[in-house]
Design an enzyme around this catalytic site. Structure first.
Site, PDB file in Angstrom:
ATOM      1  N   GLY A 141       0.919  -1.201  -0.140  1.00  0.00           N
ATOM      2  CA  GLY A 141       0.018  -0.006   0.055  1.00  0.00           C
ATOM      3  C   GLY A 141       0.974   1.102   0.000  1.00  0.00           C
ATOM      4  CG  ASP A 142       2.311   2.613   3.440  1.00  0.00           C
ATOM      5  OD1 ASP A 142       2.399   1.350   3.466  1.00  0.00           O
ATOM      6  OD2 ASP A 142       1.754   3.377   4.548  1.00  0.00           O
TER       7      ASP A 142
END
Lengths: 202, 331
Positions: free
Chosen positions: B240-241
């Site tokens: 995701g990040d």
């Protein structure tokens, strides 16, 4: 049915009646794609449904669609290769008619997977009346052949009368009366390919 | 039947490319097709050896030589600007001095039909030349269709592969692409630098400003990462990040540190989304293939990860290079 046949049908409909008509036919026929690939094999029903759908949309009979397609394949400037290959059959229309007996084998030499019907020329050179008998698993080739023969007669500059007799059971016949073999100036033909690397079709 | 007689028209029909030569080499008669090849001046009356060069067998200088060769295949070329090649065979004529020579084009027929404007009628009815021309043309038309199909399929294949290796949101490479490139580097033994990049406070942006803001931030981050790396480097979004950067043939720690710091500095600048500020920060962990006697994918990724957590411990917004000390502290 071989992709070359389906692709020919598509080119005829698309070139003659426009790309939107073709898209409409492809969708109406329930094809899951927009274009036939000439080197793929397709299920037979696709060809029949495309012909029926096109006939419906254009308000013509399926027979007329097939015959017009035959004429288109020989006479359209967009498809040059078939006309050239057929002209290899001989220097005159009668020679060409005799070469139809070899058409099945010639087509196989070029594309082994291509199943054309068998064509057999019956008749007599002396009185100029011939019959072309067409037998194969797919009924309707005779109609397309009628269009091809009309266009080839023009190509050789021959004056002919033709009539189609469908007898059913995968058996079709075209009767040909040759009135004059050099009635008009035919189209030019040279054995030399205008562009050997690009065998014709655009 | 010891002997047979043919009229000239009959011979011309059977062998439209024949010549009859006198013992001195003078051309006495020629078939209609070979005559078409020499219109000005006509072949008749000329010397065969002035019009044709016999390239094989060697030393064919006279009609007597050809007769003595006993029906051997001759390779000829025409002495004109086209230098068309021909194949030929000669036999003695019974009851008179001289030679009957029959010729054919062989493979040069493809060029010859264009050069001399030949038609079907110019070939003997039994000659396979026209069949060959037909076959060449039919095959090249079929081949042409196949080439077009191949090009379309290749285009579709490249697009599908591209899609399979791309992160759809950011357009960066995905984990599959990273695995692929990393194992290629390892198998070819090329040196490279590896960074694990982690966004800090990204979850807060998502939670408070919504997913649209989060997506916008990721696009901005992707742009910065691409800006600060070279074309030959790989930038992959692997979570995701989380991002992984692979630097092709770059193991200079000072340079890698500079790149990391530039990335961190740019990430500190708030990203605007619909008039609101999104603040994130970045932690980076770096390792290089030179650290390992036998670099291993999982080991390098986990070492870089360890360095990344060291950066987070140090208060984020910094880069840490992996060292053995980190391993000792961790254990």
């Amino acid at each position: 049915m071989h992709g070359l046949i389906n692709r020919s049908l598509e080119s005829f409909l698309s070139d003659t009646y426009g790309a939107p008509l073709w898209r409409d036919v492809a969708e109406g026929a329930g094809l899951a794609f927009e274009h036939f690939e000439s080197m793929f094999e397709y299920e037979d029903w696709m060809t029949y449904v495309v012909i029926e759908t096109a006939a419906e949309r254009l308000n013509k009979s399926p027979d007329t669609i097939l015959e017009d397609m035959g004429t288109y394949l020989v006479s359209s400037p967009n498809v040059k290769s078939l006309r050239r290959l057929l002209r290899f059959g001989g220097d005159s229309f009668v020679d060409f008619l005799h070469s139809l007996d070899d058409l099945y084998d010639r087509a196989k030499l070029a594309v082994p997977e291509l199943e054309l019907p068998m064509f057999k020329l019956l008749g007599d050179d002396t009185d100029g009346s011939f019959r072309v008998v067409c037998t194969g698993p797919h009924f309707g080739f005779g109609r397309a052949m009628l269009g091809v023969l009309r266009a080839m007669a023009d190509d050789y500059g021959a004056l002919v009368f033709m009539e189609y007799h469908g007898a059913g059971d995968g058996f079709e016949e075209i009767s040909i009366t040759l009135v004059q073999s050099s009635f008009a100036d035919g189209r030019d033909f040279s054995l030399a390919s205008p562009d050997a690397s690009n065998g014709g079709r655009q | 039947m010891e002997k047979i007689c043919l009229t000239r028209p009959a011979l011309a029909r059977l062998m439209p490319m024949h010549l009859i030569l006198a013992p001195n080499g003078e051309i006495l008669q020629c078939g209609p097709t070979i005559a078409k090849l020499f219109t000005d001046p006509s072949l008749l009356g000329q010397s065969f050896f002035d019009c044709f060069d016999v390239s094989r067998p060697y030393n064919m200088m006279s009609v007597a030589d050809i007769l003595a060769s006993n029906g051997t295949k001759l390779h000829l070329s025409m002495r004109n600007q086209h230098q068309t090649t021909l194949k030929a065979v000669g036999v003695a004529l019974e009851g008179q001095d001289g030679l009957l020579l029959d010729m054919s084009f062989g493979i040069s027929v493809v060029d010859a039909i264009g050069t001399y404007d030949l038609s079907i009628a110019d070939f003997a009815a039994t000659d396979l030349a026209v069949e060959m021309l037909y076959l060449i043309e039919a095959k090249s038309a079929a081949m042409n269709e196949s080439h077009k199909l191949n090009a379309r399929l290749q285009g579709a294949k490249i697009a599908a592969e591209e899609q399979a290796y791309t992160d759809t949101l950011t357009g960066l490479k995905n984990r599959r692409a990273m695995d692929h490139v990393l194992s290629r580097f390892l198998s070819t033994g090329e040196s490279f630098g590896l960074m694990q990049v982690d966004l800090d406070y990204f979850k807060a942006v998502n939670d408070t400003l919504g997913h649209a803001a989060g997506d916008h931030v990721l696009l901005e981050v992707a742009r910065i990462l691409i800006d600060e790396t070279r074309g030959e480097d790989l930038v992959a979004r692997v979570g995701g990040d989380e991002f992984v950067l692979l630097f092709h043939r770059l193991t200079d720690l000072e340079k890698l540190n500079d790149i990391a710091n530039r990335i961190i500095e740019r990430m500190e600048v708030p990203i605007m989304f619909e008039g609101r500020q999104c603040r994130i920060s970045t932690s980076i962990g770096t390792t290089i293939s030179d650290f390992y006697a036998e670099p291993d994918m999982d080991k390098m990724l986990s070492d870089a990860d360890l360095a990344l957590y060291a950066s987070k411990d140090k208060g984020r917004a910094c880069n840490t290079v992996f060292s053995a000390d980190l391993l000792r502290q961790a254990s």
